[in-house]
Enzyme design. Structure first.
Site, PDB file in Angstrom:
ATOM      1  N   CYS A  18       6.366  25.245  66.271  1.00 26.56           N
ATOM      2  CA  CYS A  18       6.207  24.145  67.218  1.00 26.56           C
ATOM      3  C   CYS A  18       6.894  22.905  66.682  1.00 26.56           C
ATOM      4  CB  CYS A  18       4.741  23.797  67.412  1.00 26.56           C
ATOM      5  SG  CYS A  18       3.792  25.126  68.135  1.00 26.56           S
ATOM      6  N   GLY A  44      10.538  25.378  69.530  1.00 28.63           N
ATOM      7  CA  GLY A  44       9.660  26.037  70.497  1.00 28.63           C
ATOM      8  C   GLY A  44      10.159  25.831  71.909  1.00 28.63           C
ATOM      9  N   ASN A 118       1.525  21.547  64.843  1.00 30.83           N
ATOM     10  CA  ASN A 118       2.489  22.543  64.379  1.00 30.83           C
ATOM     11  C   ASN A 118       1.906  23.202  63.134  1.00 30.83           C
ATOM     12  OD1 ASN A 118       5.586  22.334  62.521  1.00 30.83           O
ATOM     13  ND2 ASN A 118       4.745  24.060  63.600  1.00 30.83           N
ATOM     14  N   GLY A 119       1.812  24.516  63.180  1.00 25.38           N
ATOM     15  CA  GLY A 119       1.259  25.233  62.033  1.00 25.38           C
ATOM     16  C   GLY A 119       0.282  26.280  62.500  1.00 25.38           C
ATOM     17  N   TYR A 258      15.944  29.103  57.878  1.00 22.77           N
ATOM     18  CA  TYR A 258      16.250  29.371  59.283  1.00 22.77           C
ATOM     19  C   TYR A 258      15.725  28.345  60.290  1.00 22.77           C
ATOM     20  CZ  TYR A 258      15.888  31.268  63.948  1.00 22.77           C
ATOM     21  OH  TYR A 258      15.942  31.409  65.298  1.00 22.77           O
TER      22      TYR A 258
HETATM   23  P1  5GP Z   1      15.727  40.527  63.868  1.00 23.22           P
HETATM   24  O1  5GP Z   1      16.070  41.026  62.509  1.00 23.22           O
HETATM   25  O2  5GP Z   1      14.243  40.325  64.027  1.00 23.22           O
HETATM   26  O3  5GP Z   1      16.223  41.391  64.971  1.00 23.22           O
HETATM   27  O4  5GP Z   1      16.398  39.112  64.088  1.00 23.22           O
HETATM   28  C1  5GP Z   1      16.957  38.369  63.046  1.00 23.22           C
HETATM   29  C2  5GP Z   1      17.795  37.309  63.688  1.00 23.22           C
HETATM   30  O5  5GP Z   1      16.931  36.422  64.365  1.00 23.22           O
HETATM   31  C3  5GP Z   1      18.630  36.461  62.753  1.00 23.22           C
HETATM   32  O6  5GP Z   1      19.873  36.241  63.382  1.00 23.22           O
HETATM   33  C4  5GP Z   1      17.887  35.158  62.637  1.00 23.22           C
HETATM   34  O7  5GP Z   1      18.798  34.062  62.638  1.00 23.22           O
HETATM   35  C5  5GP Z   1      17.052  35.124  63.862  1.00 23.22           C
HETATM   36  N1  5GP Z   1      15.685  34.678  63.605  1.00 23.22           N
HETATM   37  C6  5GP Z   1      14.991  34.676  62.449  1.00 23.22           C
HETATM   38  N2  5GP Z   1      13.772  34.154  62.643  1.00 23.22           N
HETATM   39  C7  5GP Z   1      13.691  33.851  63.952  1.00 23.22           C
HETATM   40  C8  5GP Z   1      12.691  33.242  64.769  1.00 23.22           C
HETATM   41  O8  5GP Z   1      11.613  32.913  64.317  1.00 23.22           O
HETATM   42  N3  5GP Z   1      13.015  33.076  66.097  1.00 23.22           N
HETATM   43  C9  5GP Z   1      14.209  33.459  66.642  1.00 23.22           C
HETATM   44  N4  5GP Z   1      14.438  33.276  67.950  1.00 23.22           N
HETATM   45  N5  5GP Z   1      15.165  34.009  65.886  1.00 23.22           N
HETATM   46  C10 5GP Z   1      14.910  34.209  64.574  1.00 23.22           C
HETATM   47 MG    MG Z   2      20.561  34.209  63.930  1.00 17.23          MG
END
Ligand code: 5GP
Ligand code: MG
Length: 474
Positions: A18, A44, A118-119, A258
């Site tokens: 969030c 979010g 947030n948390g 990330y």
């Molecule tokens: P996965 O391995 O779950 O298919 O996706 C990894 C990818 O999702 C990576 O490209 C990373 O940048 C992205 N990613 C990592 N954590 C999150 C997150 O919390 N939300 C979203 N939307 N993408 C994420």
């Molecule tokens: Mg990505």
């Protein structure tokens, strides 16, 4: 949402947590808050909300979806007042309904209390059961609602006292903003899991999850809200309370890897530069013989730049991203194979043909994103495909506000080693950054981070379900 749309929005992936924003002392507080939320949108996308006070009346508006869809000019014009808080949400606790959208606003006695959080509160369930057995009636399934119920019986002793008593009972991660008729409050848990920054704007005060929100509204970053600090802002100025015993800091390292926006300053450092250093560390640890380095844009781009700089291997944008997908999308009438993947990222074929390619990616959670993208790269004549990840294998669930959940969803837990993961994704080789390499890249001491998703060392005992899962794993 259809299955197709879901794969486009990638909502089946781990969820962002969030973003919060607050402002005191601005004649158009709601509008500034809207722009703050706009800058924090990456944290979010499920719902957005603003609560504003003119000193006497309190107005709220919340809705599902992006801030730009929830707030129109006509709505902002009705949100009059000089203090406001706002929230963008992707549920970590509680289901995704409008009743769980924040800020959460209640009327207690003669006062209004609004809260944006947030948390994730680790002991929310037990606190809630206890409160309910004493007669509290909850309006939502959000963990944050317990804070208001814990405060309620102590409000006679003043807001400061009530909030301190409430937060002393809460275990977990919270970076939050509160609003009453004439006050803005910012609070951060004693371990400082999530970021929270304090700034100034035209003599007034602002707080935000990340400093990129200050940049957009023209505010000056002053400092972080310290772990364990409660800041109360009103006509008397800005007052700092520290009602908690001093604790070891546990900043979420995944924020640097990330979550946070690269132009933000969190935990005392710039996120972009930190990601570049993560890429540099990777290049020191593992350097296959390749012709070029490329990211999966956008999230992998910063570590990829660092990797290319350190290794001297040429950097290329081997896949081009379409930024205009949005939430809903017209489906092709006939099934088009892998359409959902292609619509977001498309390879530059002449650049990659006949080449040995190294992809730099920030994280692998479920592994499906990488797998689909790699599948899309196959068949264009790439000679070898290698991948490096700018963090260690994500093997343990997070109980502190990141929803990359339970057993079965983390590919690094499902597969026995890197080789098996590489095979699943379809790579010639795969290397994850080591824990030591990751910490080194931050330039901060190991002790100040929460790295539980990599190490399984939880700074606060996680809920039973996660605990059982980890026991099985160890
Ligand atoms: P996965 O391995 O779950 O298919 O996706 C990894 C990818 O999702 C990576 O490209 C990373 O940048 C992205 N990613 C990592 N954590 C999150 C997150 O919390 N939300 C979203 N939307 N993408 C994420
Ligand atoms: Mg990505």
């Amino acid at each position: 949402m259809t299955l197709f749309e879901e794969s486009l929005s990638e909502s089946c992936r781990p969820r962002e947590e969030c973003g919060v924003f607050g402002i005191y002392g601005h004649e158009d507080a709601a509008r500034v808050t809207f722009f703050g939320l706009f800058a924090l949108q990456h944290r979010g996308q499920e719902s957005a909300g603003i609560v504003v006070s003119d000193g006497c009346n309190v107005f709220e508006h919340k809705g599902m979806g992006l801030a730009s869809g929830v707030f129109k000019e006509s709505i902002l014009q009705k949100l009059t007042g000089s203090l406001a808080i706002g929230h963008v949400r992707y549920s970590t606790t509680g289901s995704s309904t409008i009743s769980n959208a924040q800020p959460f606003l209640v009327h207690v006695g003669e006062e209004y209390y609004a809260l944006g959080h947030n948390g994730n509160i680790v002991n929310a369930q037990s606190l809630r059961s206890e409160l309910e057995s004493r007669g509290s009636i909850f309006q939502s399934t959000m963990d944050s609602e317990v804070i208001i119920h814990l405060m309620a019986p102590h409000l006679k002793r003043g807001l400061e006292k009530a909030l301190s008593i409430a937060l002393q009972q809460v275990e977990g991660a919270y970076s939050m903003v509160m609003l009453t008729r004439d006050k803005i409050i910012a609070a951060r848990d004693p371990r400082g899991f999530r970021p929270l920054a304090l700034g100034k704007l035209n003599g007034g005060w602002v707080v935000a999850s990340e400093t990129c929100a200050f940049d957009l509204v023209g505010a000056e970053y002053i400092r972080d809200v310290e772990p364990g600090e409660i800041i109360i802002i009103d006509a008397q100025g800005c007052k700092s309370l520290k009602p908690f015993p001093i604790m070891k800091h546990c900043h979420c390292i995944f924020e640097l890897i990330y979550f946070a926006r690269p132009d933000s300053q969190i935990f005392g450092q710039n996120v972009y530069l930190c990601r570049k250093r993560l890429g540099r560390e990777l290049a020191r640890e593992y350097r296959p013989d390749v012709d070029l380095v490329m990211p999966f844009p956008d999230s992998g781009s910063y570590a990829a730049i660092g990797y290319a700089e350190e290794s001297g291997i040429p950097f290329e944008m081997g896949m081009i991203r379409n930024h205009y997908i949005g939430r809903t999308f017209i489906q092709p009438t006939q099934p088009m194979r892998d359409f959902a993947v292609r619509v977001k990222l498309n390879p530059v074929k002449p650049l990659l043909e006949g080449k040995k390619v190294l992809i730099v990616e920030d994280s692998i959670i479920r592994g499906t994103t990488s797998r689909n993208r790699v599948k899309h790269l196959k068949g264009i004549g790439i000679k070898e495909l290698h991948m490096v990840i700018s963090c260690p294998p994500t093997r343990f669930p997070c109980p502190y506000g990141i929803d990359f959940s339970s057993k079965g969803e983390l590919i690094a837990t499902k597969k026995e080693d890197e080789k098996a993961i590489a095979e699943f994704i379809g790579l010639d080789s795969l290397h994850y950054l080591t824990v030591d390499g990751m910490v080194k890249a931050t330039g901060m001491p190991k002790e100040c981070f929460c790295m539980a998703c990599y190490t399984g060392d939880y700074p606060i005992a996680p809920p039973e379900k996660i605990d059982k899962f980890c026991m099985e794993l160890k």
